[in-house]
Design a protein around this motif. Structure first.
Motif, PDB file in Angstrom:
ATOM      1  N   GLN A  99       0.825  -1.214   0.000  1.00  0.00           N
ATOM      2  CA  GLN A  99       0.000   0.000   0.000  1.00  0.00           C
ATOM      3  C   GLN A  99       0.859   1.265   0.000  1.00  0.00           C
ATOM      4  OE1 GLN A  99      -3.208   0.041   2.813  1.00  0.00           O
ATOM      5  NE2 GLN A  99      -3.694   2.166   2.422  1.00  0.00           N
ATOM      6  N   ASP A 100       1.909   1.306   0.816  1.00  0.00           N
ATOM      7  CA  ASP A 100       2.773   2.494   0.849  1.00  0.00           C
ATOM      8  C   ASP A 100       3.458   2.716  -0.493  1.00  0.00           C
ATOM      9  OD1 ASP A 100       2.080   2.977   3.477  1.00  0.00           O
ATOM     10  OD2 ASP A 100       3.895   2.062   4.316  1.00  0.00           O
ATOM     11  N   ASP A 101       3.890   1.612  -1.131  1.00  0.00           N
ATOM     12  CA  ASP A 101       4.527   1.722  -2.445  1.00  0.00           C
ATOM     13  C   ASP A 101       3.532   2.232  -3.486  1.00  0.00           C
ATOM     14  OD1 ASP A 101       6.878   0.704  -1.359  1.00  0.00           O
ATOM     15  OD2 ASP A 101       6.385  -1.364  -1.926  1.00  0.00           O
ATOM     16  N   LEU A 102       2.294   1.791  -3.374  1.00  0.00           N
ATOM     17  CA  LEU A 102       1.243   2.219  -4.287  1.00  0.00           C
ATOM     18  C   LEU A 102       1.024   3.730  -4.177  1.00  0.00           C
ATOM     19  CD1 LEU A 102      -1.065   1.364  -6.264  1.00  0.00           C
ATOM     20  CD2 LEU A 102      -2.515   1.187  -4.247  1.00  0.00           C
ATOM     21  N   VAL A 103       0.934   4.215  -2.948  1.00  0.00           N
ATOM     22  CA  VAL A 103       0.733   5.653  -2.715  1.00  0.00           C
ATOM     23  C   VAL A 103       1.931   6.440  -3.242  1.00  0.00           C
ATOM     24  CG1 VAL A 103       0.476   7.429  -0.941  1.00  0.00           C
ATOM     25  CG2 VAL A 103      -0.845   5.322  -0.780  1.00  0.00           C
ATOM     26  N   ASP A 104       3.151   5.947  -2.988  1.00  0.00           N
ATOM     27  CA  ASP A 104       4.352   6.638  -3.466  1.00  0.00           C
ATOM     28  C   ASP A 104       4.394   6.679  -4.996  1.00  0.00           C
ATOM     29  OD1 ASP A 104       5.130   7.037  -0.846  1.00  0.00           O
ATOM     30  OD2 ASP A 104       6.581   5.370  -0.837  1.00  0.00           O
ATOM     31  N   ALA A 105       4.098   5.548  -5.633  1.00  0.00           N
ATOM     32  CA  ALA A 105       4.104   5.489  -7.099  1.00  0.00           C
ATOM     33  C   ALA A 105       3.045   6.422  -7.679  1.00  0.00           C
ATOM     34  CB  ALA A 105       3.872   4.056  -7.567  1.00  0.00           C
ATOM     35  N   PHE A 106       1.867   6.423  -7.078  1.00  0.00           N
ATOM     36  CA  PHE A 106       0.799   7.311  -7.530  1.00  0.00           C
ATOM     37  C   PHE A 106       1.246   8.771  -7.439  1.00  0.00           C
ATOM     38  CE2 PHE A 106      -2.736  10.109  -6.548  1.00  0.00           C
ATOM     39  CZ  PHE A 106      -3.540   9.898  -7.651  1.00  0.00           C
ATOM     40  N   SER A 107       1.810   9.140  -6.298  1.00  0.00           N
ATOM     41  CA  SER A 107       2.256  10.530  -6.088  1.00  0.00           C
ATOM     42  C   SER A 107       3.289  10.948  -7.129  1.00  0.00           C
ATOM     43  CB  SER A 107       2.839  10.700  -4.683  1.00  0.00           C
ATOM     44  OG  SER A 107       1.840  10.499  -3.723  1.00  0.00           O
ATOM     45  N   GLU A 108       4.210  10.056  -7.441  1.00  0.00           N
ATOM     46  CA  GLU A 108       5.225  10.363  -8.447  1.00  0.00           C
ATOM     47  C   GLU A 108       4.602  10.590  -9.823  1.00  0.00           C
ATOM     48  OE1 GLU A 108       8.607  11.030  -8.265  1.00  0.00           O
ATOM     49  OE2 GLU A 108       7.995  11.173  -6.166  1.00  0.00           O
ATOM     50  N   HIS A 109       3.632   9.779 -10.173  1.00  0.00           N
ATOM     51  CA  HIS A 109       2.976   9.924 -11.478  1.00  0.00           C
ATOM     52  C   HIS A 109       2.250  11.264 -11.580  1.00  0.00           C
ATOM     53  CE1 HIS A 109       3.708   5.678 -12.316  1.00  0.00           C
ATOM     54  NE2 HIS A 109       3.295   5.906 -13.547  1.00  0.00           N
ATOM     55  N   VAL A 110       1.467  11.610 -10.579  1.00  0.00           N
ATOM     56  CA  VAL A 110       0.662  12.834 -10.694  1.00  0.00           C
ATOM     57  C   VAL A 110       1.489  14.099 -10.505  1.00  0.00           C
ATOM     58  CG1 VAL A 110      -1.529  11.726 -10.115  1.00  0.00           C
ATOM     59  CG2 VAL A 110      -0.176  12.771  -8.287  1.00  0.00           C
ATOM     60  N   LYS A 111       2.681  13.995  -9.944  1.00  0.00           N
ATOM     61  CA  LYS A 111       3.547  15.164  -9.829  1.00  0.00           C
ATOM     62  C   LYS A 111       4.298  15.440 -11.126  1.00  0.00           C
ATOM     63  CE  LYS A 111       4.626  14.774  -4.927  1.00  0.00           C
ATOM     64  NZ  LYS A 111       5.673  14.382  -3.969  1.00  0.00           N
ATOM     65  N   LYS A 112       4.701  14.366 -11.822  1.00  0.00           N
ATOM     66  CA  LYS A 112       5.632  14.515 -12.934  1.00  0.00           C
ATOM     67  C   LYS A 112       5.003  14.450 -14.317  1.00  0.00           C
ATOM     68  CE  LYS A 112       9.588  12.732 -10.428  1.00  0.00           C
ATOM     69  NZ  LYS A 112      10.606  11.696 -10.339  1.00  0.00           N
ATOM     70  N   LYS A 113       3.774  13.950 -14.431  1.00  0.00           N
ATOM     71  CA  LYS A 113       3.198  13.729 -15.752  1.00  0.00           C
ATOM     72  C   LYS A 113       1.860  14.437 -15.904  1.00  0.00           C
ATOM     73  CE  LYS A 113       5.544   9.386 -16.382  1.00  0.00           C
ATOM     74  NZ  LYS A 113       5.486   8.043 -16.898  1.00  0.00           N
ATOM     75  N   SER A 114       1.534  14.755 -17.144  1.00  0.00           N
ATOM     76  CA  SER A 114       0.212  15.315 -17.427  1.00  0.00           C
ATOM     77  C   SER A 114      -0.785  14.170 -17.503  1.00  0.00           C
ATOM     78  CB  SER A 114       0.214  16.094 -18.741  1.00  0.00           C
ATOM     79  OG  SER A 114       0.454  15.231 -19.829  1.00  0.00           O
ATOM     80  N   TYR A 115      -1.997  14.424 -17.038  1.00  0.00           N
ATOM     81  CA  TYR A 115      -2.992  13.353 -17.024  1.00  0.00           C
ATOM     82  C   TYR A 115      -4.375  13.890 -17.306  1.00  0.00           C
ATOM     83  CZ  TYR A 115      -3.300  15.168 -12.250  1.00  0.00           C
ATOM     84  OH  TYR A 115      -3.399  15.997 -11.157  1.00  0.00           O
ATOM     85  N   LEU A 116      -5.197  12.988 -17.840  1.00  0.00           N
ATOM     86  CA  LEU A 116      -6.622  13.236 -18.010  1.00  0.00           C
ATOM     87  C   LEU A 116      -7.336  12.156 -17.214  1.00  0.00           C
ATOM     88  CD1 LEU A 116      -9.068  14.637 -19.304  1.00  0.00           C
ATOM     89  CD2 LEU A 116      -8.807  13.074 -21.255  1.00  0.00           C
ATOM     90  N   ILE A 117      -8.070  12.581 -16.206  1.00  0.00           N
ATOM     91  CA  ILE A 117      -8.797  11.665 -15.333  1.00  0.00           C
ATOM     92  C   ILE A 117     -10.289  11.925 -15.519  1.00  0.00           C
ATOM     93  CG2 ILE A 117      -9.232  10.964 -12.928  1.00  0.00           C
ATOM     94  CD1 ILE A 117      -6.328  10.596 -13.512  1.00  0.00           C
ATOM     95  N   VAL A 118     -11.063  10.875 -15.739  1.00  0.00           N
ATOM     96  CA  VAL A 118     -12.519  10.995 -15.755  1.00  0.00           C
ATOM     97  C   VAL A 118     -13.038  10.250 -14.535  1.00  0.00           C
ATOM     98  CG1 VAL A 118     -14.670  10.436 -16.946  1.00  0.00           C
ATOM     99  CG2 VAL A 118     -12.659  11.142 -18.262  1.00  0.00           C
ATOM    100  N   LEU A 119     -13.780  10.967 -13.711  1.00  0.00           N
ATOM    101  CA  LEU A 119     -14.433  10.391 -12.532  1.00  0.00           C
ATOM    102  C   LEU A 119     -15.910  10.273 -12.865  1.00  0.00           C
ATOM    103  CD1 LEU A 119     -12.682  12.566  -9.813  1.00  0.00           C
ATOM    104  CD2 LEU A 119     -12.036  10.273 -10.586  1.00  0.00           C
ATOM    105  N   ASN A 120     -16.325   9.081 -13.200  1.00  0.00           N
ATOM    106  CA  ASN A 120     -17.683   8.838 -13.654  1.00  0.00           C
ATOM    107  C   ASN A 120     -18.578   8.442 -12.481  1.00  0.00           C
ATOM    108  OD1 ASN A 120     -19.750   8.527 -15.508  1.00  0.00           O
ATOM    109  ND2 ASN A 120     -19.131   6.484 -16.109  1.00  0.00           N
ATOM    110  N   ASP A 121     -19.744   9.054 -12.394  1.00  0.00           N
ATOM    111  CA  ASP A 121     -20.757   8.724 -11.386  1.00  0.00           C
ATOM    112  C   ASP A 121     -20.382   9.181  -9.975  1.00  0.00           C
ATOM    113  OD1 ASP A 121     -23.222   7.819 -10.544  1.00  0.00           O
ATOM    114  OD2 ASP A 121     -22.578   5.734 -10.312  1.00  0.00           O
ATOM    115  N   LEU A 122     -19.797  10.350  -9.859  1.00  0.00           N
ATOM    116  CA  LEU A 122     -19.554  10.940  -8.540  1.00  0.00           C
ATOM    117  C   LEU A 122     -20.905  11.376  -7.988  1.00  0.00           C
ATOM    118  CD1 LEU A 122     -16.993  11.872  -6.818  1.00  0.00           C
ATOM    119  CD2 LEU A 122     -17.669  14.150  -7.535  1.00  0.00           C
ATOM    120  N   SER A 123     -21.212  10.964  -6.763  1.00  0.00           N
ATOM    121  CA  SER A 123     -22.566  11.259  -6.284  1.00  0.00           C
ATOM    122  C   SER A 123     -22.625  12.155  -5.054  1.00  0.00           C
ATOM    123  CB  SER A 123     -23.331   9.959  -6.004  1.00  0.00           C
ATOM    124  OG  SER A 123     -22.683   9.214  -5.020  1.00  0.00           O
ATOM    125  N   THR A 124     -21.518  12.348  -4.360  1.00  0.00           N
ATOM    126  CA  THR A 124     -21.569  13.211  -3.175  1.00  0.00           C
ATOM    127  C   THR A 124     -20.339  14.114  -3.122  1.00  0.00           C
ATOM    128  OG1 THR A 124     -20.355  11.724  -1.676  1.00  0.00           O
ATOM    129  CG2 THR A 124     -22.762  11.395  -1.860  1.00  0.00           C
TER     130      THR A 124
END
Length: 173
Positions: A99-124
């Motif tokens: 889990q810690d590695d997952l969070v670290d890898a995620f953080s590195e991706h969103v800091k260094k790369k451009s991204y397009l995220i679609v959050l479908n069906d957000l309800s609250t």
């Protein structure tokens, strides 16, 4: 407003585009998916993720789903000439992560790369509050599209630099 123009606008800051529809959820999904697929083919962003929000919201599953798609995008971009089993590579990479590695890898991706995220069906708004903290302003022209059936949720997701759009279906097409 033209969804494509909102997404590709030249501002380097992160932008949240909240979309809600009154004419049926499927209609707005089709519009967003079309733009998402076009942008993915054109490689306007480095990473692409389409997430259907699961209720109740689970942060660990959310991160795993995003990272699976981030890795898939990375493997697709770096493919060599011979046939590659991308799915197996993604599963192998995800299987060895704690889990810690997952969070670290995620953080590195969103800091260094451009991204397009679609959050479908957000309800609250509570779901949005839990999710938005994961995405800092990386100054890479990243975009988040929030799709919801609730106008008030769309309005609350958008800040001053963000845009709320209502999808209205004028015909069957």
């Amino acid at each position: 407003m033209d969804l494509s123009k909102l997404i590709t606008e030249e501002s380097e800051d992160i932008r949240v585009i909240a979309v809600w529809g009154t004419s049926g959820f499927l209609g707005q999904t089709v519009v967003i998916k079309g733009e998402y697929d076009n942008l993915k083919r054109s490689k306007k962003f480095e990473l692409y993720t389409w997430i259907r929000i699961v209720h109740p919201f689970n942060q660990l599953e959310f991160l795993q789903c995003i990272m699976r798609q981030f890795y898939q995008t990375s493997f697709e971009a770096g493919k060599v000439q011979e046939e590659i089993n991308i799915g197996a590579q993604v599963l192998k990479k995800m299987g060895v992560m704690k889990q810690d590695d997952l969070v670290d890898a995620f953080s590195e991706h969103v800091k260094k790369k451009s991204y397009l995220i679609v959050l479908n069906d957000l309800s609250t708004i509570e779901e949005w509050d839990a999710i938005k903290e994961y995405f800092p302003n990386n100054k890479k022209r990243s975009r988040i599209i929030v799709s919801t059936q609730h106008g008030e949720v769309a309005s609350l997701c958008a800040d001053q630099e963000s845009v709320v759009s209502e999808i209205k279906q004028s015909s069957v097409d």
